[in-house]
Every structure is written in structure tokens, then in C-alpha cells.
Design a protein around this motif. Structure first.
Motif, PDB file in Angstrom:
ATOM      1  N   GLY A 145      63.608 -19.599  27.215  1.00 38.84           N
ATOM      2  CA  GLY A 145      64.333 -20.855  27.335  1.00 38.84           C
ATOM      3  C   GLY A 145      65.828 -20.688  27.415  1.00 38.84           C
ATOM      4  N   HIS A 146      66.310 -19.479  27.728  1.00 40.10           N
ATOM      5  CA  HIS A 146      67.745 -19.249  27.847  1.00 40.10           C
ATOM      6  C   HIS A 146      68.212 -19.596  29.258  1.00 40.10           C
ATOM      7  CE1 HIS A 146      67.376 -16.019  24.445  1.00 40.10           C
ATOM      8  NE2 HIS A 146      67.216 -17.252  24.011  1.00 40.10           N
ATOM      9  N   THR A 147      69.355 -20.253  29.355  1.00 38.16           N
ATOM     10  CA  THR A 147      69.894 -20.638  30.658  1.00 38.16           C
ATOM     11  C   THR A 147      70.996 -19.697  31.133  1.00 38.16           C
ATOM     12  OG1 THR A 147      71.440 -22.159  29.589  1.00 38.16           O
ATOM     13  CG2 THR A 147      69.326 -23.056  30.311  1.00 38.16           C
ATOM     14  N   LYS A 148      71.251 -18.662  30.371  1.00 32.95           N
ATOM     15  CA  LYS A 148      72.189 -17.611  30.785  1.00 32.95           C
ATOM     16  C   LYS A 148      71.764 -16.305  30.122  1.00 32.95           C
ATOM     17  CE  LYS A 148      75.537 -18.635  27.131  1.00 32.95           C
ATOM     18  NZ  LYS A 148      76.952 -18.979  26.825  1.00 32.95           N
ATOM     19  N   LEU A 149      72.177 -15.195  30.698  1.00 34.42           N
ATOM     20  CA  LEU A 149      71.791 -13.891  30.180  1.00 34.42           C
ATOM     21  C   LEU A 149      72.502 -13.610  28.863  1.00 34.42           C
ATOM     22  CD1 LEU A 149      70.147 -11.327  30.743  1.00 34.42           C
ATOM     23  CD2 LEU A 149      72.156 -10.384  31.878  1.00 34.42           C
ATOM     24  N   GLU A 150      71.720 -13.281  27.857  1.00 30.91           N
ATOM     25  CA  GLU A 150      72.258 -12.943  26.552  1.00 30.91           C
ATOM     26  C   GLU A 150      71.990 -11.483  26.247  1.00 30.91           C
ATOM     27  OE1 GLU A 150      70.913 -15.685  23.608  1.00 30.91           O
ATOM     28  OE2 GLU A 150      71.516 -17.464  24.754  1.00 30.91           O
ATOM     29  N   LEU A 151      72.718 -10.948  25.274  1.00 33.78           N
ATOM     30  CA  LEU A 151      72.625  -9.534  24.959  1.00 33.78           C
ATOM     31  C   LEU A 151      71.221  -9.143  24.512  1.00 33.78           C
ATOM     32  CD1 LEU A 151      74.142  -6.870  24.778  1.00 33.78           C
ATOM     33  CD2 LEU A 151      74.814  -7.468  22.431  1.00 33.78           C
ATOM     34  N   GLU A 152      70.559 -10.001  23.747  1.00 30.27           N
ATOM     35  CA  GLU A 152      69.213  -9.682  23.287  1.00 30.27           C
ATOM     36  C   GLU A 152      68.223  -9.622  24.453  1.00 30.27           C
ATOM     37  OE1 GLU A 152      66.987 -12.788  21.188  1.00 30.27           O
ATOM     38  OE2 GLU A 152      68.698 -14.147  21.519  1.00 30.27           O
ATOM     39  N   ASP A 153      68.459 -10.403  25.495  1.00 33.65           N
ATOM     40  CA  ASP A 153      67.597 -10.348  26.675  1.00 33.65           C
ATOM     41  C   ASP A 153      67.749  -8.998  27.383  1.00 33.65           C
ATOM     42  OD1 ASP A 153      66.982 -12.999  26.090  1.00 33.65           O
ATOM     43  OD2 ASP A 153      68.540 -13.773  27.418  1.00 33.65           O
ATOM     44  N   TRP A 154      68.991  -8.541  27.507  1.00 35.79           N
ATOM     45  CA  TRP A 154      69.242  -7.251  28.155  1.00 35.79           C
ATOM     46  C   TRP A 154      68.621  -6.104  27.354  1.00 35.79           C
ATOM     47  CZ3 TRP A 154      70.182  -4.681  32.288  1.00 35.79           C
ATOM     48  CH2 TRP A 154      70.721  -3.396  32.239  1.00 35.79           C
ATOM     49  N   ASN A 155      68.796  -6.120  26.040  1.00 34.06           N
ATOM     50  CA  ASN A 155      68.219  -5.065  25.199  1.00 34.06           C
ATOM     51  C   ASN A 155      66.693  -5.085  25.233  1.00 34.06           C
ATOM     52  OD1 ASN A 155      70.741  -4.096  24.380  1.00 34.06           O
ATOM     53  ND2 ASN A 155      70.870  -5.544  22.663  1.00 34.06           N
ATOM     54  N   SER A 156      66.120  -6.272  25.243  1.00 33.36           N
ATOM     55  CA  SER A 156      64.653  -6.382  25.310  1.00 33.36           C
ATOM     56  C   SER A 156      64.132  -5.875  26.649  1.00 33.36           C
ATOM     57  CB  SER A 156      64.226  -7.832  25.101  1.00 33.36           C
ATOM     58  OG  SER A 156      64.587  -8.292  23.816  1.00 33.36           O
ATOM     59  N   ALA A 157      64.868  -6.157  27.727  1.00 34.22           N
ATOM     60  CA  ALA A 157      64.465  -5.676  29.052  1.00 34.22           C
ATOM     61  C   ALA A 157      64.477  -4.154  29.091  1.00 34.22           C
ATOM     62  CB  ALA A 157      65.394  -6.244  30.126  1.00 34.22           C
ATOM     63  N   LYS A 158      65.495  -3.535  28.521  1.00 28.36           N
ATOM     64  CA  LYS A 158      65.555  -2.071  28.485  1.00 28.36           C
ATOM     65  C   LYS A 158      64.401  -1.503  27.667  1.00 28.36           C
ATOM     66  CE  LYS A 158      69.670  -1.477  26.871  1.00 28.36           C
ATOM     67  NZ  LYS A 158      70.825  -0.678  26.394  1.00 28.36           N
ATOM     68  N   SER A 159      64.061  -2.163  26.564  1.00 29.38           N
ATOM     69  CA  SER A 159      62.952  -1.702  25.731  1.00 29.38           C
ATOM     70  C   SER A 159      61.619  -1.789  26.472  1.00 29.38           C
ATOM     71  CB  SER A 159      62.904  -2.527  24.443  1.00 29.38           C
ATOM     72  OG  SER A 159      61.796  -2.160  23.641  1.00 29.38           O
ATOM     73  N   LEU A 160      61.401  -2.899  27.178  1.00 29.58           N
ATOM     74  CA  LEU A 160      60.172  -3.047  27.965  1.00 29.58           C
ATOM     75  C   LEU A 160      60.061  -1.959  29.027  1.00 29.58           C
ATOM     76  CD1 LEU A 160      59.996  -6.924  28.554  1.00 29.58           C
ATOM     77  CD2 LEU A 160      58.421  -5.556  27.186  1.00 29.58           C
ATOM     78  N   GLU A 161      61.168  -1.675  29.698  1.00 32.67           N
ATOM     79  CA  GLU A 161      61.144  -0.656  30.749  1.00 32.67           C
ATOM     80  C   GLU A 161      60.889   0.744  30.183  1.00 32.67           C
ATOM     81  OE1 GLU A 161      61.823  -0.691  34.712  1.00 32.67           O
ATOM     82  OE2 GLU A 161      60.327  -1.818  33.618  1.00 32.67           O
ATOM     83  N   ARG A 162      61.463   1.022  29.014  1.00 32.07           N
ATOM     84  CA  ARG A 162      61.201   2.328  28.395  1.00 32.07           C
ATOM     85  C   ARG A 162      59.729   2.494  28.077  1.00 32.07           C
ATOM     86  NH1 ARG A 162      66.265   1.531  25.692  1.00 32.07           N
ATOM     87  NH2 ARG A 162      65.165   0.528  23.952  1.00 32.07           N
ATOM     88  N   ASP A 163      59.119   1.454  27.532  1.00 33.55           N
ATOM     89  CA  ASP A 163      57.682   1.519  27.204  1.00 33.55           C
ATOM     90  C   ASP A 163      56.834   1.648  28.463  1.00 33.55           C
ATOM     91  OD1 ASP A 163      58.406   1.244  24.565  1.00 33.55           O
ATOM     92  OD2 ASP A 163      57.962  -0.919  24.463  1.00 33.55           O
ATOM     93  N   ARG A 164      57.201   0.925  29.497  1.00 33.33           N
ATOM     94  CA  ARG A 164      56.430   0.991  30.738  1.00 33.33           C
ATOM     95  C   ARG A 164      56.535   2.362  31.402  1.00 33.33           C
ATOM     96  NH1 ARG A 164      57.055   0.769  36.094  1.00 33.33           N
ATOM     97  NH2 ARG A 164      59.332   0.686  35.902  1.00 33.33           N
ATOM     98  N   ILE A 165      57.746   2.871  31.492  1.00 29.85           N
ATOM     99  CA  ILE A 165      57.951   4.171  32.152  1.00 29.85           C
ATOM    100  C   ILE A 165      57.246   5.292  31.400  1.00 29.85           C
ATOM    101  CG2 ILE A 165      59.706   5.885  32.740  1.00 29.85           C
ATOM    102  CD1 ILE A 165      61.607   3.535  33.345  1.00 29.85           C
ATOM    103  N   SER A 166      57.280   5.223  30.058  1.00 29.49           N
ATOM    104  CA  SER A 166      56.570   6.254  29.286  1.00 29.49           C
ATOM    105  C   SER A 166      55.065   6.172  29.516  1.00 29.49           C
ATOM    106  CB  SER A 166      56.876   6.085  27.794  1.00 29.49           C
ATOM    107  OG  SER A 166      56.380   4.856  27.297  1.00 29.49           O
ATOM    108  N   ARG A 167      54.557   4.959  29.741  1.00 24.76           N
ATOM    109  CA  ARG A 167      53.122   4.809  29.999  1.00 24.76           C
ATOM    110  C   ARG A 167      52.763   5.295  31.401  1.00 24.76           C
ATOM    111  NH1 ARG A 167      50.055  -0.856  28.805  1.00 24.76           N
ATOM    112  NH2 ARG A 167      50.923  -0.391  26.715  1.00 24.76           N
ATOM    113  N   VAL A 168      53.641   5.062  32.372  1.00 24.57           N
ATOM    114  CA  VAL A 168      53.383   5.509  33.742  1.00 24.57           C
ATOM    115  C   VAL A 168      53.387   7.024  33.824  1.00 24.57           C
ATOM    116  CG1 VAL A 168      54.311   5.561  36.089  1.00 24.57           C
ATOM    117  CG2 VAL A 168      54.262   3.418  34.815  1.00 24.57           C
ATOM    118  N   SER A 169      54.350   7.654  33.131  1.00 23.56           N
ATOM    119  CA  SER A 169      54.472   9.122  33.189  1.00 23.56           C
ATOM    120  C   SER A 169      53.491   9.767  32.216  1.00 23.56           C
ATOM    121  CB  SER A 169      55.887   9.529  32.822  1.00 23.56           C
ATOM    122  OG  SER A 169      56.259   9.014  31.546  1.00 23.56           O
TER     123      SER A 169
END
Length: 470
Positions: free
Chosen positions: A446-470
Motif C-alpha cells: 500500500g505504499h505510494t512511493k519507494l521506501e527504504l524497507e521496500d528496497w531492502n526487502s527486494a534485495k532480500s527476496l532476490e538473494r533468496d531466489r538466486i541462491s535457490r536457482v544456483s
């Protein structure tokens, strides 16, 4: 509307095609009119939400490799059989809207418009008409005309929400943002149940459902698209794909499942093509309205040989996913590309041959899943279903502010640090993908602009995904 799901259909009682006693369709204020497609200011045959599926674009049944049913070919020769359906699952009637004084320049091809007008249906002796003339100008007894009094663009077809742009932003958005976190949690729980309790896969599917094209840069980079390739899916016997497609059809306005079999690739018509004899554009499977949810089912794919038409269809799907563009065939080696906005989810046991923005291997957290029980429990909670429908429609159309300078600086610092640590794998494409994920993650909360917690959460999701792919 191609792929329109059952819950979005308007409750209009339209007279039978055989009943010519009334020529005017009357509509109450709360009633949604039939939705048709229009291409600029041209007057061409368009489809409403209920149309006969027999016709030029019907996917032919193949008796054996390369042999098409002769009966279907004979059937297609009739000038009145081709009602120009986009998807083989659609059904309904056909009409030609006639727009007179209203400016049609705001309307683009495949836009959804709402028409209020006068229906014309005159009984004519079809046998007296020649085939060429009837193909170009079918009688109104077969294809009625609608003399338009008012035409307006429809941004969505969700009957639970207002169609007025001002009311939508001031009322619907405000009400939804207050409950966004709770609805997000409920929707994630339902997705996890369908995805063998895999929380990472549920997160990415949720972000996929909220994705849409919000901009283009230099006609090369498409901003906002988020195609997901979900791998290690259960085999077709488990009804996994059926469960997901049923769930999507219950909460998405428009959706379509395409089984990626060799036969479907070889016999389908995916690109629209100009028919100069009938002077109209023959629809293809990929000529879809904005916001269409496409599920490509690779769990049914078996070994086989693609023919030239199948290779062309595979290429067209790849271009749609990568560039969100579709080439319309106007003959004489002359194609025109039109922009699209389609969400594509690829389900398969292994990595797809088709491109995607992210690959997410499914990690089952439980051995058996009762898909029928999950759907029954979900569909019995109508209040929750309605909340999901509002949630997806509103958040995909919310006004999103620009990134602040503070957040931009943080993103730049993180990217420089990651690229320094891993210059081979961290590229500009990595940054773009992370920004898209962060934006969608923020929208889901429900955020209407990018917040720091959104950016950090996105990086965390990508780390988990990439580790699962590799």
C-alpha cells in the motif's frame, strides 16, 4: 472482452437475436454496457463478452501431424462464420459500432470502451447477397450495428469498483490503502497453500499479479513488466495448473491459459493478420487487452517437431514477453508493431525456452496438496474473494510517486558495492530488476512511493531466489 472472467460480466438482459421488436438497448446507471474493441476511428467488427467461437480464428483440431479437418476448412469458407474471436474460449455476439461526431483519437487498438447507443438489426435475405459483398459488409441481421450516442474508455471492468476516474482515485484508492497490509497477508496465505507452502514463490507470484507496464524508455526498455517462470512444478496429473488458473480467474479481471503443446504451437494463429478480401483484421491469440493475465502451461509439453508456423508463434510469444510488443501482419512482408501490457506466468518442470524476468524454482514444503479443498475453502469466503479483487485492480492503477533523492543515493551506493564485489553477475539489468521488485513490493503493502524497507526487502527476496536457482 477477450479472456473476461465470469465475475466481471454485466447483468444486462439483451433481447434475443431473433427478436426485432425493440431496437434500443436501455441501461440503468449501475449497469455495465457491453464492452467492445475499437481501432482508432475505424469502423470495424468488434466483439462483446459473449460470442460464438466458430470462425476464421478457431484453433483447428488435428487428426494427425499436419492434417487439418476438412470439415473445418469447409466451415471457414462461409462469409458469416468468421466472427473474429480472439480466444477459442470466448463466446458471444458480434456488432459493428458506428461512431459519428465523437473524437476517437484517444482510443487505441485493443482498448476497452463502453458504448451507449441504438441497436440496428434489419432482417434481410442473406441468400441474395454475393459472398464478397457479405464478407465486407455483413447484413445487420447477422452482425448488428450500434449507432453510438456516447463512447468512453474503460480502465477496468471490475464491477466492485467505480469507473469514474475521480471517484476511483479519491474513494477506492483511499479505502484500499488502509487495508492493504491485511489483504496482502491473506492473499499470500492462499497463494502459499496452492504453492505447497512455499513462501518465496508466493511472494513472487503476488508481485507478478500486481505488475503492469508503466513506461518505456527509448523504445527499448519496458518498465514494469514482470514475467515469472515458475519451475519444478508438480506434474499435470496433480491439477496444480488447474488450481492456479482457477484461482487467477476468480480474482483477475481477465485471464487465459495456453497449454504449450507442439500441436497448439503448430496450428494456432497468434498474430493478427489483415484479410484484404473481407477488409478486416483477423484476430490472433495474442491480440489481447491491457492487463491480461496469461498462463503458459509447459507441464503438458512433450517431444515433437515445430513447423514453420510453430516457430513463428514461439518467436511471437518471446517478443511479447521481452518487449511487450506484438507485430500485426498486414501482408506483403509488412508488419506493424503495437504495444502491449500482458502479465505472463510460465509454469513448467524445467527452465522454459521462453524468456522471463525471473526464474523461481518451486520448493515444496509439504508432500501432498489438496487443491480441490483449497479452492473450495477459498471460494466459500466471498468477502475475502471480493477484497482480493479490489486489491489487485486498485494497486495496479495507483499513482506512484518518484523516488526521493535519499533513496536514490542509497540504491546507487548498494549497486556500486554489489558490482564491486561481483562484477560478473551484477549488471544494469540486475539493478533494473531489483527496482521493479522493490516498486511492486511497496505497492503490495500500500505504499505510494519507494521506501527504504521496500528496497531492502527486494534485495532480500532476490538473494533468496538466486541462491535457490544456483
Amino acid at each position: 472482452v477477450p479472456g473476461r472472467n465470469y465475475w466481471t460480466h454485466p447483468s444486462i438482459s439483451v433481447q434475443s437475436p431473433c427478436d426485432t421488436s425493440r431496437d434500443i438497448i436501455t441501461m440503468s446507471r449501475d449497469t455495465r454496457s457491453n464492452v467492445v474493441e475499437a481501432c482508432g476511428g475505424t469502423k470495424r467488427a468488434v466483439e462483446s463478452d459473449e460470442m460464438d467461437t466458430s470462425g476464421d480464428d478457431e484453433v483447428k483440431k488435428v487428426k494427425n501431424e499436419g492434417e487439418v479437418d476438412k470439415q473445418d476448412e469447409k466451415k471457414d469458407s462461409s462469409p458469416f462464420q468468421g466472427l473474429n474471436m480472439v480466444l477459442p474460449t470466448d463466446s458471444g455476439v458480434c456488432c459493428i459500432p458506428l461512431i459519428y461526431s465523437q473524437d476517437t483519437s484517444p482510443f487505441k487498438i485493443n482498448d476497452i470502451i463502453e458504448i451507449t447507443g441504438i441497436l440496428e438489426r434489419l432482417e434481410l435475405d442473406v441468400s441474395e447477397m454475393d459472398e464478397e459483398g457479405s464478407a465486407r459488409f455483413p447484413p445487420s441481421s447477422i452482425v448488428p450495428r450500434v449507432h453510438c450516442i456516447n463512447v468512453r474508455l474503460r480502465d477496468h471492468i471490475n464491477p466492485l469498483l467505480s469507473c469514474d476516474p475521480v471517484d476511483f482515485q479519491q474513494v477506492e484508492v483511499t479505502a484500499l490503502l488502509n487495508d492493504a497490509l491485511q489483504i496482502r497477508s491473506e492473499l499470500l496465505e492462499v497463494l502459499k497453500k496452492c504453492l505447497s507452502r512455499d513462501p518465496l514463490a508466493a511472494e513472487y507470484i503476488l508481485l507478478h499479479l500486481l505488475s503492469h507496464v508503466y513506461g518505456r524508455q527509448d523504445e527499448v526498455v519496458t518498465l514494469g513488466k514482470f514475467a515469472v517462470n515458475l519451475t519444478k512444478c508438480p506434474p499435470k496429473e496433480t491439477k496444480f495448473v488447474e488450481c492456479l488458473s482457477t484461482l487467477f480467474s476468480s480474482i483477475c479481471e481477465k485471464s487465459f491459459v495456453f497449454p504449450l503443446t507442439i500441436t497448439n504451437f503448430n496450428v494456432s494463429t497468434m498474430l493478427p493478420k489483415k484479410d484484404y478480401n473481407a477488409n478486416r483484421l483477423k484476430s490472433g491469440l495474442l491480440q489481447l487487452p491491457k492487463g491480461m493475465q496469461i498462463i503458459l502451461d509447459e507441464t503438458v509439453l512433450e517431444p515433437g517437431q515445430l513447423k514453420p508456423n510453430g516457430i513463428e508463434n514461439l518467436k511471437s510469444l518471446g517478443n511479447l514477453i521481452s518487449w511487450q510488443k506484438l507485430a500485426y501482419d498486414f501482408g506483403f512482408n509488412y508488419n506493424i508493431e503495437f504495444e502491449c501490457d500482458a502479465k505472463v506466468l510460465i509454469l513448467g518442470e524445467g527452465k522454459s525456452l521462453l524468456p522471463s524476468d525471473v526464474t523461481v524454482p518451486l520448493k515444496a514444503m509439504q508432500d501432498t496438496v489438496d487443491y480441490e479443498g483449497i479452492l473450495a475453502e477459498f471460494q466459500n469466503n466471498q468477502d475475502m474473494v471480493d477484497r482480493f479483487r479490489r486489491y489487485l485492480t486498485v494497486l495496479r492503477r495507483i499513482r506512484y510517486d518518484q523516488v526521493s533523492e535519499e533513496i536514490q543515493k542509497k540504491i546507487e551506493e548498494d549497486f556500486v558495492a554489489e558490482r564491486k564485489a561481483n562484477p560478473k553477475d551484477v549488471t544494469g539489468e540486475t539493478l533494473h530488476r531489483s527496482l521493479v521488485i522493490a516498486r511492486l513490493y511497496g505497492l503490495s503493502r500500500g505504499h505510494t512511493k519507494l521506501e527504504l524497507e521496500d528496497w531492502n526487502s527486494a534485495k532480500s527476496l532476490e538473494r533468496d531466489r538466486i541462491s535457490r536457482v544456483s
